[in-house]
Motif scaffolding. Structure first.
Motif, PDB file in Angstrom:
ATOM      1  N   PRO A 293       9.812 -10.045   4.450  1.00  0.00           N
ATOM      2  CA  PRO A 293       8.511  -9.633   3.549  1.00  0.00           C
ATOM      3  C   PRO A 293       8.284 -10.952   2.622  1.00  0.00           C
ATOM      4  O   PRO A 293       9.067 -11.399   1.833  1.00  0.00           O
ATOM      5  CB  PRO A 293       8.751  -8.536   2.385  1.00  0.00           C
ATOM      6  N   VAL A 294       7.166 -11.432   2.474  1.00  0.00           N
ATOM      7  CA  VAL A 294       6.711 -12.660   1.818  1.00  0.00           C
ATOM      8  C   VAL A 294       5.690 -12.114   0.580  1.00  0.00           C
ATOM      9  O   VAL A 294       4.586 -11.526   0.969  1.00  0.00           O
ATOM     10  CB  VAL A 294       5.907 -13.672   2.603  1.00  0.00           C
ATOM     11  N   HIS A 295       5.973 -12.177  -0.714  1.00  0.00           N
ATOM     12  CA  HIS A 295       5.410 -11.767  -1.753  1.00  0.00           C
ATOM     13  C   HIS A 295       4.073 -12.914  -2.017  1.00  0.00           C
ATOM     14  O   HIS A 295       4.427 -13.991  -1.825  1.00  0.00           O
ATOM     15  CB  HIS A 295       6.009 -11.368  -2.938  1.00  0.00           C
ATOM     16  N   TRP A 296       3.209 -12.667  -2.779  1.00  0.00           N
ATOM     17  CA  TRP A 296       2.062 -13.481  -3.345  1.00  0.00           C
ATOM     18  C   TRP A 296       2.630 -14.939  -3.947  1.00  0.00           C
ATOM     19  O   TRP A 296       2.140 -15.807  -3.714  1.00  0.00           O
ATOM     20  CB  TRP A 296       1.106 -12.931  -4.038  1.00  0.00           C
ATOM     21  N   GLU A 297       3.487 -14.844  -4.826  1.00  0.00           N
ATOM     22  CA  GLU A 297       4.141 -15.804  -5.286  1.00  0.00           C
ATOM     23  C   GLU A 297       4.660 -16.710  -4.354  1.00  0.00           C
ATOM     24  O   GLU A 297       4.601 -17.821  -4.545  1.00  0.00           O
ATOM     25  CB  GLU A 297       5.120 -15.594  -6.658  1.00  0.00           C
ATOM     26  N   GLN A 298       5.513 -16.117  -3.384  1.00  0.00           N
ATOM     27  CA  GLN A 298       6.253 -17.085  -2.613  1.00  0.00           C
ATOM     28  C   GLN A 298       5.151 -17.760  -1.499  1.00  0.00           C
ATOM     29  O   GLN A 298       5.323 -18.858  -1.304  1.00  0.00           O
ATOM     30  CB  GLN A 298       7.391 -16.323  -1.717  1.00  0.00           C
TER      31      GLN A 298
ATOM     32  N   PRO B 293       1.680 -10.906   2.202  1.00  0.00           N
ATOM     33  CA  PRO B 293       1.071  -9.851   1.040  1.00  0.00           C
ATOM     34  C   PRO B 293       0.101  -9.198   1.197  1.00  0.00           C
ATOM     35  O   PRO B 293      -0.087  -8.216   0.716  1.00  0.00           O
ATOM     36  CB  PRO B 293       1.012 -11.088  -0.121  1.00  0.00           C
ATOM     37  N   TRP B 294      -1.133  -9.721   2.124  1.00  0.00           N
ATOM     38  CA  TRP B 294      -2.152  -8.901   2.349  1.00  0.00           C
ATOM     39  C   TRP B 294      -1.900  -7.755   3.213  1.00  0.00           C
ATOM     40  O   TRP B 294      -2.814  -6.891   3.366  1.00  0.00           O
ATOM     41  CB  TRP B 294      -3.315  -9.773   2.824  1.00  0.00           C
TER      42      TRP B 294
ATOM     43  N   TYR C  61       5.995 -10.066   7.140  1.00  0.00           N
ATOM     44  CA  TYR C  61       5.150  -9.302   6.193  1.00  0.00           C
ATOM     45  C   TYR C  61       4.351  -9.911   5.311  1.00  0.00           C
ATOM     46  O   TYR C  61       5.052 -10.304   4.224  1.00  0.00           O
ATOM     47  CB  TYR C  61       5.789  -7.939   5.806  1.00  0.00           C
TER      48      TYR C  61
ATOM     49  N   GLN D 168      12.247  -0.301   0.743  1.00  0.00           N
ATOM     50  CA  GLN D 168      12.635  -1.455   2.063  1.00  0.00           C
ATOM     51  C   GLN D 168      13.999  -0.698   2.087  1.00  0.00           C
ATOM     52  O   GLN D 168      14.885  -1.114   1.329  1.00  0.00           O
ATOM     53  CB  GLN D 168      12.379  -2.758   1.591  1.00  0.00           C
TER      54      GLN D 168
ATOM     55  N   PHE E 252       3.430  -1.645  -2.164  1.00  0.00           N
ATOM     56  CA  PHE E 252       4.536  -1.470  -2.677  1.00  0.00           C
ATOM     57  C   PHE E 252       5.312  -0.027  -2.423  1.00  0.00           C
ATOM     58  O   PHE E 252       5.039   1.148  -2.412  1.00  0.00           O
ATOM     59  CB  PHE E 252       4.545  -0.888  -4.228  1.00  0.00           C
TER      60      PHE E 252
ATOM     61  N   MET F   4       0.882  -5.886   2.927  1.00  0.00           N
ATOM     62  CA  MET F   4       1.932  -4.863   2.099  1.00  0.00           C
ATOM     63  C   MET F   4       1.354  -4.277   1.078  1.00  0.00           C
ATOM     64  O   MET F   4       0.465  -4.627   0.510  1.00  0.00           O
ATOM     65  CB  MET F   4       3.098  -5.698   1.903  1.00  0.00           C
TER      66      MET F   4
END
Length: 168
Positions: free
Chosen positions: A10-15, A151-152, A149, A159, A156, A154
């Motif tokens: 999973p890749v979040h917006w900040e990363q 961010p767009w 995955y 996991q 919350f 996913m």
């Protein structure tokens, strides 16, 4: 994790933003770019970040559908080709053009676009081994059996752990 199950990354917006900016930093010294062609849809977000960082305002899309139901890569369909004016920049065949996507997986999509723009520079944020030969610049390599995955894609949600806790 069971054999054959894809690994989740999973890749979040900040990363993702940090990784896309790192891609821009690498690209900044590799040429004088006349335009960006982003492969939609995944290339839209990294292309916007790279365009901002490098001051590129000429942004074009090539629309290719390859994933169906967000899990299986199927046949490729070019929904919208590249504007001939962009193809013709700097002497033609994509010279001076950056092609941006979020990920190269099998390399099939990039191969289709490379036929359209053989002199373009191809860059992705993430790369898998099978697709790497199609890409000139990328930031992070992940294994072929990893599902990213973005961010767009996913919300919350919980996991599950990678392995089962046998301690009960």
């Amino acid at each position: 994790m069971e054999q054959g199950q894809p690994k989740a990354f999973p890749v979040h917006w900040e990363q993702f933003h940090r990784d896309a900016r790192a891609l821009a930093w690498r690209l900044a010294s590799q040429g004088e770019w006349k335009a960006i062609v982003c492969i939609t849809r995944g290339g839209l977000v990294p292309a916007a970040i790279v365009a901002r960082e490098l001051g590129i305002r000429n942004i074009e899309t090539v629309c290719i559908a390859s994933y169906h139901d967000y899990k299986d890569q199927g046949s490729l369909e070019v929904i919208k080709p590249i504007d001939p004016e962009v193809i013709g920049l700097d002497g033609g065949e994509g010279a001076g053009v950056l092609v941006i996507d979020d990920l190269v997986d099998s390399g099939n999509t990039a191969a289709v676009v490379r036929k359209m723009l053989p002199k373009a520079h191809f860059a992705t944020v993430y790369a898998k081994p099978k697709g790497r030969p199609q890409i000139d610049t990328f930031i992070t390599e992940v294994s072929q059996d990893t599902w990213i995955y973005f961010p767009w894609d996913m919300g919350f949600t919980f996991q599950p752990p990678l392995t089962k806790d046998t301690q009960g």
